[in-house]
Design an enzyme around this catalytic site. Structure first.
Site, PDB file in Angstrom:
ATOM      1  N   HIS A  25       0.877  -1.170   0.000  1.00  0.00           N
ATOM      2  CA  HIS A  25       0.000   0.000   0.000  1.00  0.00           C
ATOM      3  C   HIS A  25       0.916   1.221   0.000  1.00  0.00           C
ATOM      4  O   HIS A  25       1.602   1.488   0.990  1.00  0.00           O
ATOM      5  CB  HIS A  25      -0.896  -0.014   1.249  1.00  0.00           C
ATOM      6  CG  HIS A  25      -1.670   1.242   1.477  1.00  0.00           C
ATOM      7  ND1 HIS A  25      -3.027   1.254   1.650  1.00  0.00           N
ATOM      8  CD2 HIS A  25      -1.285   2.526   1.568  1.00  0.00           C
ATOM      9  CE1 HIS A  25      -3.445   2.495   1.832  1.00  0.00           C
ATOM     10  NE2 HIS A  25      -2.394   3.297   1.794  1.00  0.00           N
ATOM     11  N   GLU A  32      -7.784   4.306  -4.142  1.00  0.00           N
ATOM     12  CA  GLU A  32      -8.748   5.260  -3.586  1.00  0.00           C
ATOM     13  C   GLU A  32      -8.087   6.617  -3.454  1.00  0.00           C
ATOM     14  O   GLU A  32      -6.865   6.706  -3.422  1.00  0.00           O
ATOM     15  CB  GLU A  32      -9.174   4.829  -2.164  1.00  0.00           C
ATOM     16  CG  GLU A  32     -10.105   3.650  -2.123  1.00  0.00           C
ATOM     17  CD  GLU A  32     -10.440   3.224  -0.698  1.00  0.00           C
ATOM     18  OE1 GLU A  32     -10.272   4.017   0.241  1.00  0.00           O
ATOM     19  OE2 GLU A  32     -10.884   2.071  -0.538  1.00  0.00           O
ATOM     20  N   ARG A  51      -8.735  14.117   2.876  1.00  0.00           N
ATOM     21  CA  ARG A  51      -8.525  14.718   4.206  1.00  0.00           C
ATOM     22  C   ARG A  51      -7.032  14.710   4.534  1.00  0.00           C
ATOM     23  O   ARG A  51      -6.250  14.090   3.843  1.00  0.00           O
ATOM     24  CB  ARG A  51      -9.229  13.848   5.258  1.00  0.00           C
ATOM     25  CG  ARG A  51      -8.679  12.418   5.226  1.00  0.00           C
ATOM     26  CD  ARG A  51      -9.126  11.529   6.367  1.00  0.00           C
ATOM     27  NE  ARG A  51      -8.360  10.286   6.374  1.00  0.00           N
ATOM     28  CZ  ARG A  51      -8.646   9.227   5.647  1.00  0.00           C
ATOM     29  NH1 ARG A  51      -9.688   9.228   4.838  1.00  0.00           N
ATOM     30  NH2 ARG A  51      -7.897   8.139   5.708  1.00  0.00           N
TER      31      ARG A  51
HETATM   32  C1  MV4 Z   1      -7.454  -4.625  -2.732  1.00  0.00           C
HETATM   33  C2  MV4 Z   1      -6.503  -5.613  -2.413  1.00  0.00           C
HETATM   34  C3  MV4 Z   1      -6.065  -6.427  -3.412  1.00  0.00           C
HETATM   35  N1  MV4 Z   1      -6.565  -6.301  -4.654  1.00  0.00           N
HETATM   36  N2  MV4 Z   1      -7.918  -4.525  -3.981  1.00  0.00           N
HETATM   37  C4  MV4 Z   1      -8.121  -2.961   1.737  1.00  0.00           C
HETATM   38  C5  MV4 Z   1      -8.921  -1.773   2.196  1.00  0.00           C
HETATM   39  C6  MV4 Z   1      -9.490  -1.151   1.005  1.00  0.00           C
HETATM   40  N3  MV4 Z   1      -9.132   0.233   0.975  1.00  0.00           N
HETATM   41  C7  MV4 Z   1      -8.940  -1.891  -0.165  1.00  0.00           C
HETATM   42  N4  MV4 Z   1      -8.122  -2.976   0.325  1.00  0.00           N
HETATM   43  C8  MV4 Z   1      -7.546  -3.860  -0.526  1.00  0.00           C
HETATM   44  N5  MV4 Z   1      -7.931  -3.781  -1.821  1.00  0.00           N
HETATM   45  C9  MV4 Z   1      -7.481  -5.364  -4.914  1.00  0.00           C
HETATM   46  N6  MV4 Z   1      -7.972  -5.281  -6.142  1.00  0.00           N
HETATM   47  C10 MV4 Z   1      -6.051  -5.682  -1.092  1.00  0.00           C
HETATM   48  C11 MV4 Z   1      -6.591  -4.825  -0.146  1.00  0.00           C
HETATM   49  C12 MV4 Z   1      -6.094  -5.009   1.193  1.00  0.00           C
HETATM   50  C13 MV4 Z   1      -5.223  -4.095   1.753  1.00  0.00           C
HETATM   51  C14 MV4 Z   1      -4.843  -2.925   1.103  1.00  0.00           C
HETATM   52  C15 MV4 Z   1      -3.992  -2.042   1.669  1.00  0.00           C
HETATM   53  C16 MV4 Z   1      -3.491  -2.308   2.942  1.00  0.00           C
HETATM   54  C17 MV4 Z   1      -3.864  -3.433   3.622  1.00  0.00           C
HETATM   55  C18 MV4 Z   1      -4.726  -4.336   3.053  1.00  0.00           C
HETATM   56  C19 MV4 Z   1      -5.087  -5.487   3.744  1.00  0.00           C
HETATM   57  C20 MV4 Z   1      -5.939  -6.375   3.157  1.00  0.00           C
HETATM   58  C21 MV4 Z   1      -6.451  -6.135   1.891  1.00  0.00           C
END
Ligand code: MV4
Length: 451
Positions: free
Chosen positions: A208, A288, A292
């Site tokens: 992330h 996303e 903020r």
């Molecule tokens: C994802 C992903 C993998 N692939 N989307 C977690 C919260 C939300 N904002 C979106 N998230 C994720 N979206 C796709 N297409 C994995 C996550 C995710 C994650 C993302 C960032 C930090 C930690 C996480 C923990 C689990 C899943």
């Protein structure tokens, strides 16, 4: 410039904003709930006004009470901080109607980026890479399954109004897909009163990485580099750092330019964050946009030598950005650990109560943003974050050494905290070598992950 600003928040961020206002020669107004009458933000502000009982729905989320306080005390602007009303389009709009400047983007942008499915489409149209997925929101399991088969498993089912992991499910195959979809949708209906969903290809073990943007009202946009926020637990960030170990200058520039393009595509104003996922093939995708100031903004401040809260206030007052992209220099490395009142041994159960003693570390390159003090009673009504411990070193290894030292010195007595858990993270070999992704805690601290 504003003469008086109301801070519509509590805790360390309210303290952080009040300090910035004082440095700028602007009077501050604190608002507080009945549970927060002894809070630090109330003591530090020039004026303070009680806006309701302890539950946040009756105080920090009470739009009418907050607007009335601003009008009564003559505040020309409201800083919403993070959480509470910070991404509430209705509140931003209400401020505008009452002739109060909301320190943040317009209600229209908050609304547009708050709908994750719409944000995805907007960014895709602007030429920002998005994760392969549905172009239109889906509302039923059958249509969703057809879309999922087209995308190819594994897929992730997400709520358009989601965020924070609510209304989200991963489907490995077509078996049980419809059940997973229905469960995610039910969560979304319950949590956000919205049945709109979207489907994306599931990226395994991504990083992330989020880029900090500042945009003024004249269309000037700069980025302040990135933060690696991969270390999370149940979609709550635990530790953040800047810069990200995994990206070199070339990729940083490419992602930074993309983040600026994303902000310009929506006519963004004020501070914002573009969140990306970085996959194992070093491909990055828009996930996303956060409209903020974020909890983790200090790591960016430390490596760019900026004050993002002051920048937010200047931008809201109609000033031009005082620097351009080429003036932004990232030097050194910063890490932030979030210290919470919780018990990691008991599934991170919140641990409010009386802080009987506290010792805070200090020294060169050590910063603490907090609202707590000895004999402060942590109320049970709000978020459990007590303190942000931020360090800056000349490089990552010095920053890690400082964080180990500072965490070793930090003592909070009377309540349970995650200090030892953070200490274990920064002493982990994989963390030390920069091998982090969103599955870091599950992988290296399985004993803390409740099945
Ligand atoms: C994802 C992903 C993998 N692939 N989307 C977690 C919260 C939300 N904002 C979106 N998230 C994720 N979206 C796709 N297409 C994995 C996550 C995710 C994650 C993302 C960032 C930090 C930690 C996480 C923990 C689990 C899943």
């Amino acid at each position: 410039m504003f003469h008086k600003v109301l801070v519509a928040n509590r805790g360390e961020i309210a303290v952080r904003i009040i300090r910035a206002l004082r440095e700028m020669g602007i009077k501050s107004v604190a608002v507080y709930s009945e549970a927060d009458k002894d809070a630090l933000h109330v003591m530090l502000a020039d004026e303070a006004i009680c806006i309701g009982p302890a539950p946040s729905t009756e105080s920090y989320l009470n739009m009418e009470a907050i607007i009335s306080a601003a009008v009564a005390l003559g505040a020309e602007a409201i800083h919403p901080g993070f959480g509470f009303l910070s991404e509430n389009a209705k509140f931003a709009n209400l401020c505008q109607m009452c002739n109060i400047k909301f320190i943040g983007p317009s209600a229209e942008i908050i609304e547009k980026m708050g709908n994750k499915s719409e944000a995805r489409n907007t960014m895709a149209k602007a030429g920002v890479p998005v994760i392969p997925g549905t172009k239109e929101p889906v509302f039923d399991a059958k249509t969703a399954l057809r879309a999922a088969k087209k995308i190819g498993f594994p897929v992730i089912i997400k709520a358009s109004s989601g965020g924070g992991g609510k209304g989200m499910r991963v489907a490995e195959s077509a078996d049980h897909f419809e059940e997973l979809f229905n469960a995610a949708q039910l969560e979304s209906i319950k949590g956000f009163s919205d049945d709109s969903m979207y489907i994306e290809k599931y990226i395994q073990n991504p990083r992330h990485i989020e880029f900090q943007i500042l945009a003024d009202s004249f269309g000037n946009v700069v980025h302040l580099g990135e933060r690696d926020c991969s270390i999370q637990r149940r979609h709550q960030k635990v530790l953040e750092e800047s810069p990200c170990e995994a990206i070199g200058d070339a990729l940083r520039q490419k992602m930074g330019r993309t983040a600026i393009k994303a902000a310009k595509a929506v006519g963004y104003e004020n501070a914002g964050t573009i969140e990306f996922l970085l996959d194992n093939g070093r491909k990055f995708y828009f996930m996303e946009m956060n409209t903020r100031i974020q909890v983790e903004h200090p790591v960016t401040e430390m490596v760019t030598d900026t004050d993002m809260i002051k920048e937010q206030i200047r931008i809201a007052a109609g000033e031009r950005l005082s620097f351009t992209q080429k003036d932004v220099k990232i030097t050194g490395h910063a890490i932030e650990c979030r210290i919470n009142a919780e018990n990691p041994e008991k599934n991170f159960m919140p641990s409010p109560g009386l802080i009987t003693d506290i010792h805070m570390p200090g020294g060169n390159g050590v910063r603490i943003d907090t609202h707590v003090y000895t004999d402060y009673r942590v109320p049970p009504n709000y978020d459990s974050m007590l303190l942000k411990l931020i360090v800056r070193g000349k490089d990552r290894s010095e920053a890690i050494a400082k964080m180990r030292s500072a965490l070793g010195e930090l003592v909070i007595e009377g309540i349970d905290t995650n200090i030892d858990f953070q200490y274990d993270i920064v002493n982990n070999k994989a963390f030390e070598t920069g091998k982090i992704s969103t599955d870091f805690i599950e992988t290296y601290f399985p004993e803390y992950v409740k099945k």
